[in-house]
Design a protein around this motif. Structure first.
Motif, PDB file in Angstrom:
ATOM      1  N   ASN A   1       0.836  -1.205   0.000  1.00 39.29           N
ATOM      2  CA  ASN A   1       0.000   0.000   0.000  1.00 39.29           C
ATOM      3  C   ASN A   1       0.874   1.259   0.000  1.00 39.29           C
TER       4      ASN A   1
ATOM      5  N   VAL B   1       0.033   4.034   2.556  1.00 36.08           N
ATOM      6  CA  VAL B   1       0.564   3.805   3.904  1.00 36.08           C
ATOM      7  C   VAL B   1       2.054   4.150   3.964  1.00 36.08           C
TER       8      VAL B   1
ATOM      9  N   ALA C   1       6.019  -1.007   4.217  1.00 39.12           N
ATOM     10  CA  ALA C   1       4.773  -1.129   3.457  1.00 39.12           C
ATOM     11  C   ALA C   1       4.910  -2.057   2.255  1.00 39.12           C
TER      12      ALA C   1
ATOM     13  N   ARG D   1       3.517   6.880   6.538  1.00 34.59           N
ATOM     14  CA  ARG D   1       4.597   6.580   7.487  1.00 34.59           C
ATOM     15  C   ARG D   1       5.777   7.534   7.293  1.00 34.59           C
TER      16      ARG D   1
END
Length: 414
Positions: free
Chosen positions: A240, A243, A317, A247
């Motif tokens: 993803n 994400v 991720a 982060r």
């Protein structure tokens, strides 16, 4: 022969140009949303060109859309003095950021016209394209191209979120000029700008003499993953990119807080993902981040930590990461002789001044790579900027405009 030591700008005339600019590309109440190469930017460019021609300036436009209004000198073969900034704004921009620098240059030449004085060197008023970077990243791209930092074709191929291509938009609004975007010989560059910080306003100072800028590193990062259904896709098979970007930007913010005690700053200013829809994992995300610190070593360390954070976010991720672009500006880049010249005018004219360092990016940073350059800061209320509540009074510009006038003329009459 030069202008009288008592010559002063027409502050009311200057303010009238500010008020006219504030009617073009109106955004939130009191502010502007004049994104580069949009229709409002075109309308403001048209107004600026008209003002230049009314002031007797010859106007040229280069292939990056930079606009130059030239006032001939007595020896027109000499390298010119440039005075400028930008007329584009942030999406929730104010009425003064950048704009005052361009219109200050216009007021300088109007005042010289009133005085009937022709400087020995030419004076050129400049509007730089895409200083803000609000529509096309990176910021300050056209002044960077002007000094050879970016290739014109690379700049023309930049694409905005709305899918528009930089070069195509230049043509659409009629400002893709036929003059090469290259600096040539320049004697000096002056840029007047609001401080975009609270120091001058808090201390009641009329003028900031900019000695340099906080060393600043910026980067545009792309994360690539894979689309998949949010329901049946196991966590260990997900890639993803959204994400990964989230982060990364959280890590950037943490770095800023860890360095805040010594005035370090780290900012995640952009996260754009695709498809960015419910029910599906995003396969692509683009982030923009920057770090700034008064200590150049600390700034470099912060930048390296941000690069590592990008790698770590991608790994967690299950994505890949590409550093699509990086830039640096700042340091003690401004010319000591020009700073001394401006300081001498502040003392001679009796204005309350202080030395100051810029914490934002400016076109002057690129020009300083090519020629002697200097900046003058005016106070702005509370340091509020990149916001429709950005505020200055007419009197906030009296000292800075008159110092700019006399410093530029003294340099131009050498």
């Amino acid at each position: 022969m030069t202008i009288s030591a008592e010559t002063r700008v027409d502050l009311t005339r200057f303010w009238t140009t500010i008020e006219r600019s504030a009617q073009i590309g109106i955004g939130r109440p009191g502010g502007l949303s004049r994104l580069t190469l949009g229709d409002a930017d075109r309308d403001m460019r048209d107004q600026f060109v008209a003002w230049c021609r009314e002031a007797g300036l010859s106007v040229t436009v280069d292939t990056m859309g930079n606009i130059f209004g030239r006032r001939a000198g007595r020896d027109d073969s000499l390298p010119p003095i440039l005075i400028g900034s930008h007329l584009d704004t942030q999406i929730n921009g104010g009425r003064f950021d950048g704009i005052v620098g361009v219109l200050a240059g216009l007021e300088v030449v109007r005042t010289l016209n009133d005085a009937g004085h022709t400087t020995r060197r030419p004076i050129v008023v400049v509007d730089w394209t895409n200083e803000e970077g609000a529509r096309f990243s990176p910021p300050m791209v056209a002044s960077g191209c002007f000094v050879g930092r970016y290739a014109p074709d690379w700049c023309h191929d930049l694409v905005a979120d709305d899918g528009a291509r930089f070069g195509d938009e230049l043509e659409r609004i009629g400002y893709k000029g036929d003059v090469a975007c290259e600096a040539g010989a320049i004697d000096a560059y002056f840029e007047l700008h609001i401080e975009q910080g609270p120091i001058l306003d808090a201390e009641g100072k009329q003028v900031g003499l900019v000695t340099g800028g906080y060393p600043s590193y910026g980067m545009r990062v792309r994360f690539d993953g894979e689309t998949a259904h949010t329901g049946p896709t196991p966590m260990d098979l997900r890639r993803n990119a959204l994400v990964a970007g989230a982060r990364f930007l959280t890590a950037v913010d943490d770095i800023g807080w860890e360095c805040a005690a010594l005035d370090g700053k780290a900012t995640g200013s952009r996260l754009a993902a695709w498809p960015n829809k419910p029910g599906i994992l995003s396969e692509r995300a683009e982030c923009v981040a920057d770090v700034r610190h008064p200590d150049p070593v600390a700034a470099r360390v912060m930048a390296e930590r941000v690069r590592r954070a990008a790698q770590e976010a991608a790994a967690r991720a299950g994505c890949t990461v590409t550093m699509e672009d990086e830039w640096f500006w700042g340091g003690d880049i401004f010319d000591a002789g020009l700073i001394a010249l401006i300081r001498d005018e502040a003392v001679r004219q009796g204005y309350d001044w202080r030395d100051i360092r810029s914490q934002a990016g400016h076109d002057a940073y690129h020009l300083a790579m090519h020629c002697p350059s200097a900046m003058i800061f005016t106070p702005c209320k509370g340091g509020i900027t990149h916001n429709n509540r950005e505020s200055c009074d007419i009197e906030d510009f009296r000292a800075d405009l008159n110092m700019l006038l006399h410093a530029a003329v003294r340099r131009a009459d050498r």
